[in-house]
Design an enzyme around this catalytic site. Structure first.
Site, PDB file in Angstrom:
ATOM      1  N   GLU A   1      13.736  34.179  68.937  1.00  0.00           N
ATOM      2  CA  GLU A   1      13.165  33.006  69.620  1.00  0.00           C
ATOM      3  C   GLU A   1      13.977  31.746  69.300  1.00  0.00           C
ATOM      4  OE1 GLU A   1      11.126  33.524  71.923  1.00  0.00           O
ATOM      5  OE2 GLU A   1      10.496  35.515  71.359  1.00  0.00           O
TER       6      GLU A   1
ATOM      7  N   HIS B   1      16.947  31.497  71.638  1.00  0.00           N
ATOM      8  CA  HIS B   1      16.612  30.892  72.935  1.00  0.00           C
ATOM      9  C   HIS B   1      16.533  29.375  72.797  1.00  0.00           C
ATOM     10  CE1 HIS B   1      15.752  34.590  75.056  1.00  0.00           C
ATOM     11  NE2 HIS B   1      14.702  34.914  74.291  1.00  0.00           N
TER      12      HIS B   1
HETATM   13 ZN   LIG Z   1      13.614  36.612  74.484  1.00  0.00          ZN
END
Ligand SMILES: [Zn+2]
Ligand SMILES: Nc1ncnc2c1ncn2[C@@H]1O[C@H](COP(=O)(O)OP(=O)(O)OP(=O)(O)O)[C@@H](O)[C@H]1O
Length: 749
Positions: free
Chosen positions: A576, A579
């Site tokens: 995460e 991202h």
């Molecule tokens: Zn992802």
């Protein structure tokens, strides 16, 4: 007959004679008197028929008339006088009977046949005595007397004087002497009958309900054995006989009472059924569709009740300004219809509100009625969708009749497609054609200035029957779209104002993160946040609760109970963070809203990005940035844990990136090699073109992957910090992410 008779005929009279003698003679041999009748002896005597016969010949009607039996032949006169003279009895006049040509002997024989044994004393001189002589017919043998009616009918006398014999027969049938009761009882038949009755009784006892028993057991009294007999057969000792009798009497009385009761109930049931039957017949005569009509009326009462909508106005409907403006003129018309008709203007009779579910179509229609302060009639299209003939149509009829009587007013038909859809010929909706025709007829049936406005709502305008959207019907369409970010902000503010919320709440941030939400969904979001705050014991709603309920609606509920091991948690945190880092350091990427490693719905964690505004268009670099952000997760896994430890968690990221790349190549003309051309059905393309498209998509994705890799390599330190912060705090908002990435320390929460 004559041949058979000659067997017993001693004087050998010709068998061919026109005589009834031979026919009648066997009557002499009865079971009582088994002597043979000697006819030749009788022939010499004059035997005048006596009172029995006279009575028989004497019809009741003419009983006052005295008949004299005058025998025309001189040789018979003397003898006749001998019998007749002392008699005061009525006499028979054979002439009157048309029997004047009857010979005395013949008449005598007739009498003897009819009344066997009557002339016994005249037959003493009989020469033969016979113990038993078989009769001439089966009837006679069986019953012991002659079937005189058939005998008379087959006789010569009948042939000669048919009328007379007929009348004799008719009279004789009334004569008591000849009424023989055949059904005499034998002991055997009686017991058989008793047995079968008791069998019947035990059978019925098992199966028949009490009223049937009452019905069946009537009039059985005569068959019941006597009490004395019963006591004898049961061998009841004398000491107990009194008690037995008392018990018997009590039982009898109870049985009587039961029988009475069952008879009464049977009578009541019969009476009730009769009344029902009569009512049914009456109802059918008066109205063949009694039951259907009844249903219709009751079903419609609710639909026809108008609702005064004063409390709902345009103020209550947010984020649909265009629709409100369009409907404003309808409100003016309802307020003052004359103003419009004086100028000759024509307003549409029907307005179609078109839009996705929950966007406020019903609310708008209510607001129209509320603004104009007129009655509002609500009906749902599915209410008219009836399996029964005529019901839907009659509901429509009633609705319009009621509305016209209360004009000006608004009729609102929700789910118009379910009554006016094109699929009306389906067997599931056998009578919808009728219903739609009724709706059309009603709409055509009133003038525009009557003050009735019909507002229909549908999610599928293309599914509507063409006849419905023709001019003069639903000829005005108003689109009610999903609200834009401004609209969503307004709607959120409107519903937030109904609850207690913290001043730090920024409705716009929630609005930006709720692209595609309808008014109803936004209302639900605020409501869920309020519930969450109440559950957590807070006294007002903050951004946290609003974010929470947004994620819940978008991705399903949190899965706090799921135990995720540290290794998986770490992988998720780096994934995460990957991202988030790409989003943060890519120029055209959307701003980050939040990052979390809290499992929710099917996901283990997610990063949410917020567009500054609803995007009407997207640039090439924006699309590429989106692809890069998607790649960030897998790139992070690879860089931190090595190629052997990459997970399946990136599949939806690749789906997303591939979709964008494909659309850039096949629809947006963003590939230099394939040019400005769209490729809609890639399956039908030549293999060369297909492979060229594939090649281009692959290049776009590969380049995106490389860019993401570069960014993460460059910002490895920030990447690590962010992942550790996520492992500590689970969820970070935009501000906190910024703090971490700037290398600052997060305040302890
Ligand atoms: Zn992802
Ligand atoms: N634009 C809006 N402004 C304020 N509230 C709204 C709006 N849209 C929807 N709502 C809220 O959502 C509820 C449901 O909306 P409504 O029934 O009017 O939607 P609809 O378009 O008629 O939906 P459907 O097509 O499912 O019948 C309304 O009662 C209202 O509380």
């Amino acid at each position: 007959m004559c041949a058979a008779a000659s067997r017993n005929q001693p004087d050998k009279k010709p068998a061919s004679c026109l005589s009834f003698r031979s026919s009648l003679r066997p009557s002499a041999s009865t079971h009582q008197n088994r002597h043979f009748l000697n006819t030749s002896g009788l022939a010499q005597r004059v035997t005048v028929p006596l009172s029995h016969l006279i009575n028989a010949f004497h019809s009741p009607k003419s009983s006052s008339v005295s008949l004299s039996a005058s025998i025309s032949q001189s040789q018979h006169r003397e003898a006749a006088a001998e019998h007749e003279a002392p008699s005061t009895e009525p006499v028979l006049n054979l002439k009157d009977l048309g029997l004047s040509e009857l010979k005395v002997r013949q008449l005598d024989e007739l009498v003897d046949s009819l009344l066997p044994g009557f002339c016994t004393r005249n037959r003493v001189s009989s020469r033969w005595h016979t113990s038993y002589i078989s009769a001439q017919s089966f009837f006679e043998n069986k019953h012991g007397f002659l079937d005189i009616f058939s005998t008379l009918r087959s006789s010569c006398l009948y042939r000669q004087h048919p009328k007379t014999v007929q009348s004799i027969c008719a009279d004789l049938q009334r004569w008591p002497v000849f009424i023989q009761s055949r059904g005499f009882k034998t002991l055997k038949s009686r017991t058989r009958r008793l047995q079968s009755t008791s069998e019947r009784f035990t059978e019925t006892q098992h199966v028949a309900p009490s009223f049937v028993k009452g019905f069946l057991l009537r009039d059985r009294g005569s068959d019941v054995e006597s009490l004395d007999k019963l006591m004898k057969t049961k061998n009841i000792p004398e000491a107990h006989q009194d008690a037995f009798k008392t018990g018997f009497a009590e039982g009898f009385l109870k049985a009587q009472a039961l029988t009475q009761k069952t008879n009464d109930s049977l009578r009541r049931t019969r009476l009730f059924l009769l009344v029902l039957l009569l009512l049914g017949i009456y109802g059918l005569l008066k109205n063949p569709f009694l039951s259907v009509r009844f249903r219709t009326t009751t079903g419609l009462d609710s639909a026809v009740d108008p609702v005064q909508m004063k409390n709902v106005t345009f103020e209550h409907v947010k984020g649909v300004e265009e629709a409100k403006q369009e409907l404003q003129e309808v409100v003016e018309f309802l307020k003052n219809p004359q103003k419009f008709t004086v100028l000759g203007g024509k307003l549409p009779k029907g307005i179609l509100l078109v839009g996705p579910p929950g966007t406020g179509k019903t609310l708008l229609a209510r607001a129209v009625a509320g603004e104009a302060d007129v009655p509002f009639y609500y009906a749902s299209g599915s209410e008219f969708d009836e399996m029964f003939v005529g019901v839907g149509a009659s509901r429509i009829r009633n609705l319009f009749r009621e509305a016209k009587a209360n004009a000006p007013c608004v009729i609102f038909i929700d789910e118009l497609d379910s009554v006016g859809g094109k699929r009306i010929e389906s067997p599931m909706h056998p009578y919808s054609r009728q219903t739609i025709n009724q709706l059309l007829a009603e709409m055509d049936g009133f003038k525009p200035n009557e003050g009735v406005i019909i507002i229909g709502a549908t999610n599928f305008p293309e599914a509507l029957d063409n006849a419905l959207i023709r001019p003069g019907r639903f000829d005005m369409q108003v689109t009610v779209p999903r609200p834009d970010v401004k609209g969503r902000t307004e709607i959120l503010k409107w519903y937030l104002n109904k609850i207690k919320f913290d001043q730090s709440v920024d409705p716009e941030i929630i609005a930006r993160g709720t692209v595609g939400f309808s008014g109803a969904e936004l209302e639900n979001l605020v409501n869920q946040a309020a519930l969450k705050a109440a559950v957590d014991g807070k006294d007002m709603v903050t951004m946290k609760e609003l974010e929470f309920s947004k994620d819940k609606i978008l991705m399903g509920p949190e899965r706090r109970s799921v135990e995720i091991d540290n290794k998986n948690k770490t992988i998720t945190a780096y994934h995460e963070s990957g991202h988030a880092i790409i989003a943060y350091y890519t120029k055209d990427a959307m701003p980050i809203n939040k990052a979390t490693i809290m499992p929710r719905g099917p996901t283990l964690g997610h990063v949410s990005l917020l567009p500054e505004n609803d995007r009407w268009n997207e640039t090439r670099s924006q699309l590429l940035a989106q692809m890069d952000v998607s790649m960030g997760g897998r790139v992070a896994e690879e860089l931190i844990f090595g190629t052997d430890h990459i997970t399946t968690g990136a599949s939806s990221d690749f789906d997303n990136a591939t979709k964008i790349a494909k659309r850039m190549v096949t629809r947006f003309g963003m590939s230099e090699k394939l040019g400005v051309m769209t490729y809609s059905d890639t399956g039908k393309l030549s293999p060369e073109t297909q492979s060229a498209i594939e090649q281009e998509i692959r290049i776009l994705l590969r380049d995106s992957y490389e860019r993401a890799k570069n960014i993460l390599k460059t910002h490895a330190k920030e990447h690590k910090n962010l992942a550790e912060a996520l492992l500590t705090y689970e969820t970070l908002d935009a501000k906190e992410i910024q703090i971490v990435l700037e290398g600052k320390k997060l305040e302890v929460r």
